[in-house]
Design a protein around this motif. Structure first.
Motif, PDB file in Angstrom:
ATOM      1  N   GLY A  85     -17.038 -16.690  -7.026  1.00 41.57           N
ATOM      2  CA  GLY A  85     -16.213 -15.741  -6.279  1.00 41.57           C
ATOM      3  C   GLY A  85     -15.580 -14.694  -7.162  1.00 41.57           C
ATOM      4  N   ASP A  86     -14.821 -13.815  -6.538  1.00 38.30           N
ATOM      5  CA  ASP A  86     -14.144 -12.731  -7.234  1.00 38.30           C
ATOM      6  C   ASP A  86     -12.674 -13.063  -7.430  1.00 38.30           C
ATOM      7  OD1 ASP A  86     -16.483 -11.295  -7.252  1.00 38.30           O
ATOM      8  OD2 ASP A  86     -15.997 -10.183  -5.409  1.00 38.30           O
ATOM      9  N   GLU A  87     -12.081 -12.459  -8.452  1.00 38.70           N
ATOM     10  CA  GLU A  87     -10.652 -12.630  -8.710  1.00 38.70           C
ATOM     11  C   GLU A  87      -9.873 -11.412  -8.209  1.00 38.70           C
ATOM     12  OE1 GLU A  87      -9.254 -15.265  -9.676  1.00 38.70           O
ATOM     13  OE2 GLU A  87     -10.871 -16.422 -10.603  1.00 38.70           O
ATOM     14  N   ASN A  88      -8.718 -11.690  -7.622  1.00 39.80           N
ATOM     15  CA  ASN A  88      -7.772 -10.628  -7.259  1.00 39.80           C
ATOM     16  C   ASN A  88      -6.383 -11.229  -7.373  1.00 39.80           C
ATOM     17  OD1 ASN A  88      -6.635  -8.224  -6.371  1.00 39.80           O
ATOM     18  ND2 ASN A  88      -6.925  -8.702  -4.208  1.00 39.80           N
ATOM     19  N   ASN A  89      -5.931 -11.382  -8.616  1.00 38.09           N
ATOM     20  CA  ASN A  89      -4.686 -12.082  -8.914  1.00 38.09           C
ATOM     21  C   ASN A  89      -3.600 -11.088  -9.315  1.00 38.09           C
ATOM     22  OD1 ASN A  89      -6.102 -14.432  -8.452  1.00 38.09           O
ATOM     23  ND2 ASN A  89      -6.481 -14.841 -10.629  1.00 38.09           N
ATOM     24  N   TRP A  90      -2.425 -11.235  -8.689  1.00 34.98           N
ATOM     25  CA  TRP A  90      -1.313 -10.324  -8.894  1.00 34.98           C
ATOM     26  C   TRP A  90      -0.122 -11.059  -9.511  1.00 34.98           C
ATOM     27  CZ3 TRP A  90      -0.467  -5.171  -6.606  1.00 34.98           C
ATOM     28  CH2 TRP A  90      -1.651  -4.606  -6.110  1.00 34.98           C
ATOM     29  N   ALA A  91       0.440 -10.479 -10.558  1.00 32.68           N
ATOM     30  CA  ALA A  91       1.699 -10.949 -11.138  1.00 32.68           C
ATOM     31  C   ALA A  91       2.707  -9.816 -10.983  1.00 32.68           C
ATOM     32  CB  ALA A  91       1.537 -11.315 -12.614  1.00 32.68           C
ATOM     33  N   VAL A  92       3.618  -9.984 -10.021  1.00 28.74           N
ATOM     34  CA  VAL A  92       4.590  -8.929  -9.707  1.00 28.74           C
ATOM     35  C   VAL A  92       5.898  -9.256 -10.416  1.00 28.74           C
ATOM     36  CG1 VAL A  92       5.784  -7.655  -7.893  1.00 28.74           C
ATOM     37  CG2 VAL A  92       3.499  -8.602  -7.460  1.00 28.74           C
ATOM     38  N   SER A  93       6.416  -8.302 -11.145  1.00 31.39           N
ATOM     39  CA  SER A  93       7.612  -8.507 -11.965  1.00 31.39           C
ATOM     40  C   SER A  93       8.852  -8.724 -11.114  1.00 31.39           C
ATOM     41  CB  SER A  93       7.846  -7.293 -12.865  1.00 31.39           C
ATOM     42  OG  SER A  93       8.369  -6.202 -12.101  1.00 31.39           O
ATOM     43  N   PRO A  94       9.912  -9.297 -11.720  1.00 33.06           N
ATOM     44  CA  PRO A  94      11.223  -9.285 -11.066  1.00 33.06           C
ATOM     45  C   PRO A  94      11.694  -7.848 -10.873  1.00 33.06           C
ATOM     46  CG  PRO A  94      11.214 -10.704 -13.013  1.00 33.06           C
ATOM     47  CD  PRO A  94       9.950  -9.916 -13.048  1.00 33.06           C
ATOM     48  N   VAL A  95      12.728  -7.672 -10.083  1.00 36.20           N
ATOM     49  CA  VAL A  95      13.267  -6.327  -9.883  1.00 36.20           C
ATOM     50  C   VAL A  95      13.884  -5.847 -11.188  1.00 36.20           C
ATOM     51  CG1 VAL A  95      15.515  -7.174  -9.052  1.00 36.20           C
ATOM     52  CG2 VAL A  95      14.723  -4.871  -8.434  1.00 36.20           C
ATOM     53  N   ILE A  96      13.665  -4.581 -11.506  1.00 39.58           N
ATOM     54  CA  ILE A  96      14.183  -3.963 -12.725  1.00 39.58           C
ATOM     55  C   ILE A  96      15.012  -2.756 -12.329  1.00 39.58           C
ATOM     56  CG2 ILE A  96      13.559  -2.837 -14.898  1.00 39.58           C
ATOM     57  CD1 ILE A  96      10.873  -4.473 -14.638  1.00 39.58           C
ATOM     58  N   ASP A  97      16.226  -2.684 -12.851  1.00 33.58           N
ATOM     59  CA  ASP A  97      17.165  -1.620 -12.519  1.00 33.58           C
ATOM     60  C   ASP A  97      17.059  -0.513 -13.562  1.00 33.58           C
ATOM     61  OD1 ASP A  97      19.289   0.003 -11.852  1.00 33.58           O
ATOM     62  OD2 ASP A  97      20.795  -1.583 -11.813  1.00 33.58           O
ATOM     63  N   GLU A 170      15.725  -0.250  -7.983  1.00 30.92           N
ATOM     64  CA  GLU A 170      14.795  -1.360  -7.787  1.00 30.92           C
ATOM     65  C   GLU A 170      13.377  -0.897  -8.087  1.00 30.92           C
ATOM     66  OE1 GLU A 170      15.124  -3.349  -4.074  1.00 30.92           O
ATOM     67  OE2 GLU A 170      17.312  -3.512  -4.152  1.00 30.92           O
ATOM     68  N   VAL A 171      12.852  -1.377  -9.199  1.00 31.47           N
ATOM     69  CA  VAL A 171      11.492  -1.035  -9.602  1.00 31.47           C
ATOM     70  C   VAL A 171      10.741  -2.332  -9.907  1.00 31.47           C
ATOM     71  CG1 VAL A 171      10.064   0.173 -11.307  1.00 31.47           C
ATOM     72  CG2 VAL A 171      12.219   1.194 -10.536  1.00 31.47           C
ATOM     73  N   HIS A 172       9.488  -2.402  -9.479  1.00 29.91           N
ATOM     74  CA  HIS A 172       8.613  -3.529  -9.788  1.00 29.91           C
ATOM     75  C   HIS A 172       7.317  -2.986 -10.376  1.00 29.91           C
ATOM     76  CE1 HIS A 172      10.884  -6.595  -7.471  1.00 29.91           C
ATOM     77  NE2 HIS A 172      11.177  -5.574  -6.684  1.00 29.91           N
ATOM     78  N   PHE A 173       6.710  -3.772 -11.271  1.00 31.49           N
ATOM     79  CA  PHE A 173       5.349  -3.480 -11.686  1.00 31.49           C
ATOM     80  C   PHE A 173       4.509  -4.731 -11.455  1.00 31.49           C
ATOM     81  CE2 PHE A 173       7.431  -5.052 -15.538  1.00 31.49           C
ATOM     82  CZ  PHE A 173       6.513  -5.977 -16.038  1.00 31.49           C
ATOM     83  N   ALA A 174       3.232  -4.536 -11.248  1.00 34.94           N
ATOM     84  CA  ALA A 174       2.319  -5.648 -10.988  1.00 34.94           C
ATOM     85  C   ALA A 174       1.157  -5.590 -11.965  1.00 34.94           C
ATOM     86  CB  ALA A 174       1.803  -5.603  -9.559  1.00 34.94           C
TER      87      ALA A 174
END
Length: 281
Positions: A85-97, A170-174
């Motif tokens: 199968g294919d991978e589609n894995n997300w790691a979303v950061s905590p909120v960053i001020d 509130e900023v997030h990166f993934a």
């Protein structure tokens, strides 16, 4: 280990306006990412995981390396066999001020493709939501992670420009691993740097003000709202550590014990929350 960092000395802000200083970092040394959102969107059971980087033992088994990392793999971590199968894995950061910062703001990711993988892309999405469905409506930055050796460590720093999010609360990166990765991606550290703090007047609250700023011995607030029942004042130092907590009052709140430097007072009662940046002389 995550840190919310601010500049330690006002003199340094004034003298080194073009210098980069770290305002947030994650090193993954404590083996927990409970404040991150790790999502296996392809549903194959393989996801981002906090562990040591992988190496291969003499019998082809997966063994631990020396780095504490956040990794995502397209192989069985017991025997090294490829997954289907294919991978589609997300790691979303905590909120960053980022509301205290301006100028050039950079996300710096120290990462590598895993052993026996090649040069692959790590996709990075940035936005003001933690929801991958919302984040992926934006355009990702594709970081080409270079590996020229099969085995060993090959970590390098890769940069994403966050300057457009300066001033956002509130900023997030993934970090996204997709199907193009054949073995895996390992992230040793992520940090955010900025060149400038906003000036004192620029981050002053709209419903509160200080009678004096810089401050010598006491915080003396002027309030523009009457609804301050059960309000609390939290004072954070330049390392993001809580150094004072007191019930809100327009009378003096003593801070004479604090060392000289930059501080942030957060005033809130559940309905109103505002930040005031002040200098302790």
């Amino acid at each position: 280990m995550k840190k919310q960092l601010l500049l330690a000395a006002f003199a340094l802000v004034s003298a080194t306006a073009s210098a980069q200083f770290t305002i947030w970092e994650e090193t993954f040394n404590n083996s927990t990412v409970s404040d991150w959102s790790l999502q296996d969107l392809d549903g194959n059971g393989s996801n981002w995981i906090s562990r040591k980087n992988i190496q291969m033992g003499g019998n082809g088994e997966v063994i631990d390396g020396t780095k504490s990392i956040l990794g995502s793999y397209h192989i069985n971590l017991t025997n090294g066999s490829p997954l289907s199968g294919d991978e589609n894995n997300w790691a979303v950061s905590p909120v960053i001020d980022l509301s205290f910062y301006t100028g050039s703001i950079k996300l710096i990711i120290n990462a590598q493709t895993a052993i026996y993988d090649g040069t692959r892309d790590l996709l990075v999405y940035v936005g003001t939501s933690a929801d991958p469905m919302v984040l992926q409506t934006g355009t990702p930055t594709a970081l080409s992670l270079v590996r020229t050796t099969n085995d060993g460590e090959f970590f390098h720093d890769y940069e994403v420009d966050l300057s457009q999010f300066a001033g956002q609360t509130e900023v997030h990166f993934a970090l996204v691993m997709n199907a193009l990765v054949s073995v895996g991606i390992e992230v040793d550290q992520v940090r955010i740097t900025a060149t400038d703090l906003l000036g004192v007047a620029e981050v002053s609250a709209t419903k509160f003000a200080l009678k004096q700023n810089p401050v010598s011995d006491n915080l003396e607030f002027v309030s523009g709202t009457n609804d301050m029942t059960n309000a609390t004042v939290y004072v954070y130092n330049a390392s993001g550590i809580l150094v004072k907590e007191a019930r809100f009052s327009t009378d003096a709140i003593a801070v004479s014990h604090l060392q000289a430097g930059i501080y942030f007072a957060v005033v809130g009662n559940g309905n109103v929350t505002e930040k005031i940046k002040f200098i302790k002389k």
